[in-house]
Scaffold this motif. Structure first.
Motif, mmCIF file in Angstrom:
data_model
loop_
_atom_site.group_PDB
_atom_site.id
_atom_site.type_symbol
_atom_site.label_atom_id
_atom_site.label_comp_id
_atom_site.label_asym_id
_atom_site.label_seq_id
_atom_site.Cartn_x
_atom_site.Cartn_y
_atom_site.Cartn_z
ATOM 1 N N THR A 13 0.831 -1.319 0.085
ATOM 2 C CA THR A 13 -0.070 0.129 -0.015
ATOM 3 C C THR A 13 0.900 1.153 0.139
ATOM 4 O O THR A 13 1.723 1.276 0.815
ATOM 5 N N ILE A 14 0.593 2.229 -0.776
ATOM 6 C CA ILE A 14 1.416 3.485 -1.129
ATOM 7 C C ILE A 14 0.503 4.514 -0.811
ATOM 8 O O ILE A 14 -0.840 4.557 -0.946
ATOM 9 N N GLY A 15 0.847 5.829 -0.875
ATOM 10 C CA GLY A 15 0.338 6.892 -0.768
ATOM 11 C C GLY A 15 0.158 7.633 -1.983
ATOM 12 O O GLY A 15 1.081 7.478 -3.000
ATOM 13 N N PRO A 16 -0.609 8.507 -2.210
ATOM 14 C CA PRO A 16 -0.796 9.404 -3.502
ATOM 15 C C PRO A 16 0.500 10.302 -4.005
ATOM 16 O O PRO A 16 0.697 10.633 -5.172
ATOM 17 N N ALA A 17 1.180 10.552 -2.952
ATOM 18 C CA ALA A 17 2.410 11.332 -2.922
ATOM 19 C C ALA A 17 3.607 10.649 -3.375
ATOM 20 O O ALA A 17 4.599 11.227 -3.969
ATOM 21 N N HIS A 18 3.643 9.269 -3.472
ATOM 22 C CA HIS A 18 4.679 8.573 -3.873
ATOM 23 C C HIS A 18 5.117 8.884 -5.359
ATOM 24 O O HIS A 18 4.237 8.973 -5.937
ATOM 25 N N THR A 19 6.616 9.176 -5.701
ATOM 26 C CA THR A 19 6.687 9.105 -6.837
ATOM 27 C C THR A 19 6.537 7.831 -7.633
ATOM 28 O O THR A 19 6.472 6.742 -7.066
ATOM 29 N N LEU A 20 6.684 7.801 -8.804
ATOM 30 C CA LEU A 20 6.207 6.590 -9.537
ATOM 31 C C LEU A 20 7.827 5.751 -9.540
ATOM 32 O O LEU A 20 7.544 4.623 -9.457
ATOM 33 N N VAL A 36 -1.705 -1.128 -3.826
ATOM 34 C CA VAL A 36 -2.905 -0.381 -3.385
ATOM 35 C C VAL A 36 -2.506 0.948 -3.204
ATOM 36 O O VAL A 36 -1.871 1.452 -2.368
ATOM 37 N N VAL A 37 -3.277 1.960 -3.656
ATOM 38 C CA VAL A 37 -3.216 3.309 -3.380
ATOM 39 C C VAL A 37 -4.243 4.037 -2.415
ATOM 40 O O VAL A 37 -5.308 3.869 -2.849
ATOM 41 N N HIS A 38 -3.802 4.266 -1.245
ATOM 42 C CA HIS A 38 -4.818 4.669 -0.237
ATOM 43 C C HIS A 38 -5.067 6.386 -0.021
ATOM 44 O O HIS A 38 -3.713 6.973 0.161
ATOM 45 N N ASP A 39 -5.957 6.810 -0.693
ATOM 46 C CA ASP A 39 -6.010 8.389 -0.822
ATOM 47 C C ASP A 39 -7.264 8.882 -0.204
ATOM 48 O O ASP A 39 -8.256 8.885 -1.018
ATOM 49 N N PRO A 40 -7.386 8.989 1.058
ATOM 50 C CA PRO A 40 -8.709 9.420 1.675
ATOM 51 C C PRO A 40 -9.376 10.653 1.050
ATOM 52 O O PRO A 40 -10.495 10.824 1.126
ATOM 53 N N ASP A 41 -8.421 11.569 0.640
ATOM 54 C CA ASP A 41 -8.920 12.934 0.122
ATOM 55 C C ASP A 41 -9.370 12.714 -1.320
ATOM 56 O O ASP A 41 -10.396 13.710 -1.584
ATOM 57 N N ALA A 42 -9.165 11.536 -1.928
ATOM 58 C CA ALA A 42 -9.484 11.625 -3.340
ATOM 59 C C ALA A 42 -10.753 10.211 -3.534
ATOM 60 O O ALA A 42 -10.819 9.706 -4.634
ATOM 61 N N GLY A 43 -11.144 9.925 -2.575
ATOM 62 C CA GLY A 43 -12.340 8.969 -2.550
ATOM 63 C C GLY A 43 -11.966 7.629 -1.971
ATOM 64 O O GLY A 43 -12.704 6.433 -2.059
ATOM 65 N N GLY A 44 -10.629 7.441 -1.585
ATOM 66 C CA GLY A 44 -10.457 6.236 -0.820
ATOM 67 C C GLY A 44 -9.115 5.297 -1.647
ATOM 68 O O GLY A 44 -8.163 5.658 -1.617
ATOM 69 N N ILE A 45 -9.593 4.180 -2.151
ATOM 70 C CA ILE A 45 -8.991 3.179 -2.460
ATOM 71 C C ILE A 45 -8.680 3.129 -4.185
ATOM 72 O O ILE A 45 -9.848 3.016 -4.813
ATOM 73 N N ALA A 68 1.773 9.106 -8.043
ATOM 74 C CA ALA A 68 1.271 7.915 -7.939
ATOM 75 C C ALA A 68 -0.450 8.295 -8.324
ATOM 76 O O ALA A 68 -1.013 7.898 -8.881
ATOM 77 N N HIS A 69 -0.754 9.545 -7.523
ATOM 78 C CA HIS A 69 -2.359 9.982 -7.728
ATOM 79 C C HIS A 69 -2.798 10.387 -8.923
ATOM 80 O O HIS A 69 -3.686 10.120 -9.384
ATOM 81 N N ALA A 70 -1.567 10.800 -9.977
ATOM 82 C CA ALA A 70 -1.890 11.097 -11.425
ATOM 83 C C ALA A 70 -2.098 9.737 -12.162
ATOM 84 O O ALA A 70 -2.510 10.103 -13.469
#
Length: 137
Positions: A13-20, A36-45, A68-70
């Motif tokens: 599990t990584i966060g949305p701010a991890h670089t590729l 799995v990208v866990h991003d509670p600010d953008a809707g979760g999983i 990662a978020h992008a």
């Protein structure tokens, strides 16, 4: 046989701010094809796959500045531990993807890949020997 019998229960599990690059290094070290990208600010999983990283690099994007978020797929099909392997295979074939996040009571309980399905089906064949599974972190 059910998804719970095939899935890996320890998931990267990584966060949305991890670089590729960070995501790729973690995936490579754990020998997995998805995180799995866990991003509670953008809707979760969501899920980030090796294909997402490959597509970004192929476009000439810098893996040290792309996050990662992008590149995360947020429109995810989730499995449950009680799905049959056939249901999981159908979802993957119909959706054109190779990994399913397994949710139990709304929380990630594991991940199942096409490789996991094949491993189960091959070891179910007469005369087949079980293959070792690589744990993910």
């Amino acid at each position: 046989m059910l998804v719970r019998d095939a899935m890996s229960t320890v998931v990267l599990t990584i966060g949305p701010a991890h670089t590729l690059r960070q995501a790729a290094a973690l995936m490579s070290a754990r020998r997995v094809g998805a995180a799995v990208v866990h991003d509670p600010d953008a809707g979760g999983i969501g899920i980030l796959t090796e294909r997402d990283i490959l597509d970004s690099v192929g476009l000439g994007q810098d893996p040290d500045t792309e996050h990662a978020h992008a590149h995360t797929t947020t429109d995810v099909v989730f499995a449950t531990p009680s799905w049959s392997l056939e249901e999981a295979a159908h979802a993957m074939a119909h959706g054109g993807f190779r990994h399913l996040i397994v949710l139990d009571r709304g929380e990630p309980a594991g991940i199942v890949s096409v490789r996991d399905l094949i491993r189960c089906w091959v070891t179910d064949l007469p005369g087949a020997r079980p293959q070792p599974r690589h744990a993910t972190v």
